[in-house]
Design a protein around this motif. Structure first.
Motif, mmCIF file in Angstrom:
data_model
loop_
_atom_site.group_PDB
_atom_site.id
_atom_site.type_symbol
_atom_site.label_atom_id
_atom_site.label_comp_id
_atom_site.label_asym_id
_atom_site.label_seq_id
_atom_site.Cartn_x
_atom_site.Cartn_y
_atom_site.Cartn_z
ATOM 1 N N PHE A 18 1.798 3.618 8.078
ATOM 2 C CA PHE A 18 1.277 2.657 9.056
ATOM 3 C C PHE A 18 0.216 1.754 8.419
ATOM 4 C CE2 PHE A 18 -1.720 1.561 12.482
ATOM 5 C CZ PHE A 18 -0.870 0.783 13.245
ATOM 6 N N LEU A 19 -0.662 2.343 7.601
ATOM 7 C CA LEU A 19 -1.665 1.538 6.905
ATOM 8 C C LEU A 19 -1.008 0.577 5.917
ATOM 9 C CD1 LEU A 19 -4.516 4.090 6.144
ATOM 10 C CD2 LEU A 19 -4.548 2.200 7.765
ATOM 11 N N ASN A 20 0.067 1.007 5.299
ATOM 12 C CA ASN A 20 0.792 0.133 4.383
ATOM 13 C C ASN A 20 1.434 -1.031 5.135
ATOM 14 O OD1 ASN A 20 1.569 -0.656 1.900
ATOM 15 N ND2 ASN A 20 3.023 0.986 1.548
ATOM 16 N N LEU A 21 1.959 -0.766 6.306
ATOM 17 C CA LEU A 21 2.502 -1.854 7.120
ATOM 18 C C LEU A 21 1.405 -2.838 7.524
ATOM 19 C CD1 LEU A 21 5.058 -0.089 9.482
ATOM 20 C CD2 LEU A 21 5.525 -1.585 7.545
ATOM 21 N N LEU A 22 0.245 -2.334 7.886
ATOM 22 C CA LEU A 22 -0.872 -3.219 8.211
ATOM 23 C C LEU A 22 -1.296 -4.042 7.006
ATOM 24 C CD1 LEU A 22 -3.121 -0.983 10.484
ATOM 25 C CD2 LEU A 22 -1.628 -2.854 11.169
ATOM 26 N N ALA A 23 -1.200 -3.465 5.824
ATOM 27 C CA ALA A 23 -1.551 -4.201 4.611
ATOM 28 C C ALA A 23 -0.544 -5.306 4.322
ATOM 29 C CB ALA A 23 -1.643 -3.247 3.430
ATOM 30 N N LEU A 24 0.711 -5.067 4.665
ATOM 31 C CA LEU A 24 1.723 -6.087 4.423
ATOM 32 C C LEU A 24 1.541 -7.309 5.324
ATOM 33 C CD1 LEU A 24 4.901 -3.912 3.868
ATOM 34 C CD2 LEU A 24 3.634 -5.235 2.182
ATOM 35 N N ILE A 25 0.921 -7.129 6.480
ATOM 36 C CA ILE A 25 0.650 -8.278 7.350
ATOM 37 C C ILE A 25 -0.810 -8.715 7.274
ATOM 38 C CG2 ILE A 25 2.577 -7.876 8.914
ATOM 39 C CD1 ILE A 25 0.690 -6.531 10.841
ATOM 40 N N HIS A 26 -1.477 -8.286 6.187
ATOM 41 C CA HIS A 26 -2.832 -8.730 5.821
ATOM 42 C C HIS A 26 -3.901 -8.373 6.854
ATOM 43 C CE1 HIS A 26 -1.142 -10.817 2.436
ATOM 44 N NE2 HIS A 26 -0.277 -11.426 3.231
ATOM 45 N N ILE A 27 -3.794 -7.206 7.440
ATOM 46 C CA ILE A 27 -4.834 -6.706 8.336
ATOM 47 C C ILE A 27 -5.689 -5.659 7.626
ATOM 48 C CG2 ILE A 27 -5.235 -5.427 10.475
ATOM 49 C CD1 ILE A 27 -2.809 -6.778 11.634
ATOM 50 N N PHE A 28 -5.101 -4.943 6.711
ATOM 51 C CA PHE A 28 -5.768 -3.886 5.944
ATOM 52 C C PHE A 28 -5.577 -4.216 4.464
ATOM 53 C CE2 PHE A 28 -6.153 0.486 4.275
ATOM 54 C CZ PHE A 28 -7.281 0.902 4.965
ATOM 55 N N PRO A 29 -6.546 -3.920 3.610
ATOM 56 C CA PRO A 29 -6.387 -4.269 2.193
ATOM 57 C C PRO A 29 -5.303 -3.445 1.485
ATOM 58 C CG PRO A 29 -8.581 -3.362 2.614
ATOM 59 C CD PRO A 29 -7.885 -3.413 3.908
ATOM 60 N N MET A 30 -4.477 -4.147 0.746
ATOM 61 C CA MET A 30 -3.384 -3.498 0.019
ATOM 62 C C MET A 30 -3.914 -2.600 -1.096
ATOM 63 S SD MET A 30 -0.115 -3.093 -0.258
ATOM 64 C CE MET A 30 0.904 -4.404 0.333
ATOM 65 N N LEU A 31 -5.064 -2.945 -1.660
ATOM 66 C CA LEU A 31 -5.636 -2.128 -2.736
ATOM 67 C C LEU A 31 -6.061 -0.746 -2.252
ATOM 68 C CD1 LEU A 31 -7.773 -4.722 -4.691
ATOM 69 C CD2 LEU A 31 -5.653 -3.623 -5.407
ATOM 70 N N LEU A 32 -6.244 -0.575 -0.964
ATOM 71 C CA LEU A 32 -6.551 0.746 -0.419
ATOM 72 C C LEU A 32 -5.306 1.454 0.104
ATOM 73 C CD1 LEU A 32 -9.838 0.067 1.564
ATOM 74 C CD2 LEU A 32 -9.575 1.259 -0.597
ATOM 75 N N SER A 33 -4.399 0.713 0.698
ATOM 76 C CA SER A 33 -3.251 1.358 1.341
ATOM 77 C C SER A 33 -2.221 1.866 0.338
ATOM 78 C CB SER A 33 -2.594 0.404 2.326
ATOM 79 O OG SER A 33 -1.944 -0.642 1.649
ATOM 80 N N ALA A 34 -2.012 1.157 -0.761
ATOM 81 C CA ALA A 34 -1.000 1.591 -1.736
ATOM 82 C C ALA A 34 -1.378 2.918 -2.408
ATOM 83 C CB ALA A 34 -0.769 0.498 -2.767
ATOM 84 N N PRO A 35 -2.625 3.100 -2.871
ATOM 85 C CA PRO A 35 -2.961 4.424 -3.442
ATOM 86 C C PRO A 35 -2.927 5.553 -2.418
ATOM 87 C CG PRO A 35 -4.542 2.788 -4.163
ATOM 88 C CD PRO A 35 -3.689 2.146 -3.132
#
Length: 57
Positions: A18-35
């Protein structure tokens, strides 16, 4: 009690997804969600491989 760690890990993967999906729509940082996603899947795979291993005599 045996299935509790399995359920917690599945829940952790769902939250990471879910956090990764939020990162893909630029709501959550991708640098945190991918790890977080990588670590959650890695812990799950390590748990599945380590359960019934023959450790010798």
């Amino acid at each position: 009690m045996g299935k509790l760690p399995f359920i917690i890990m599945i829940l952790f993967i769902a939250i990471a997804f879910f956090l990764n999906l939020l990162a893909l729509i630029h709501i959550f940082p991708m640098l945190l969600s991918a790890p977080i996603m990588f670590i959650s899947i890695l812990i799950f795979i390590v748990y599945l491989n380590d359960r019934r291993r023959f450790r010798g005599f």
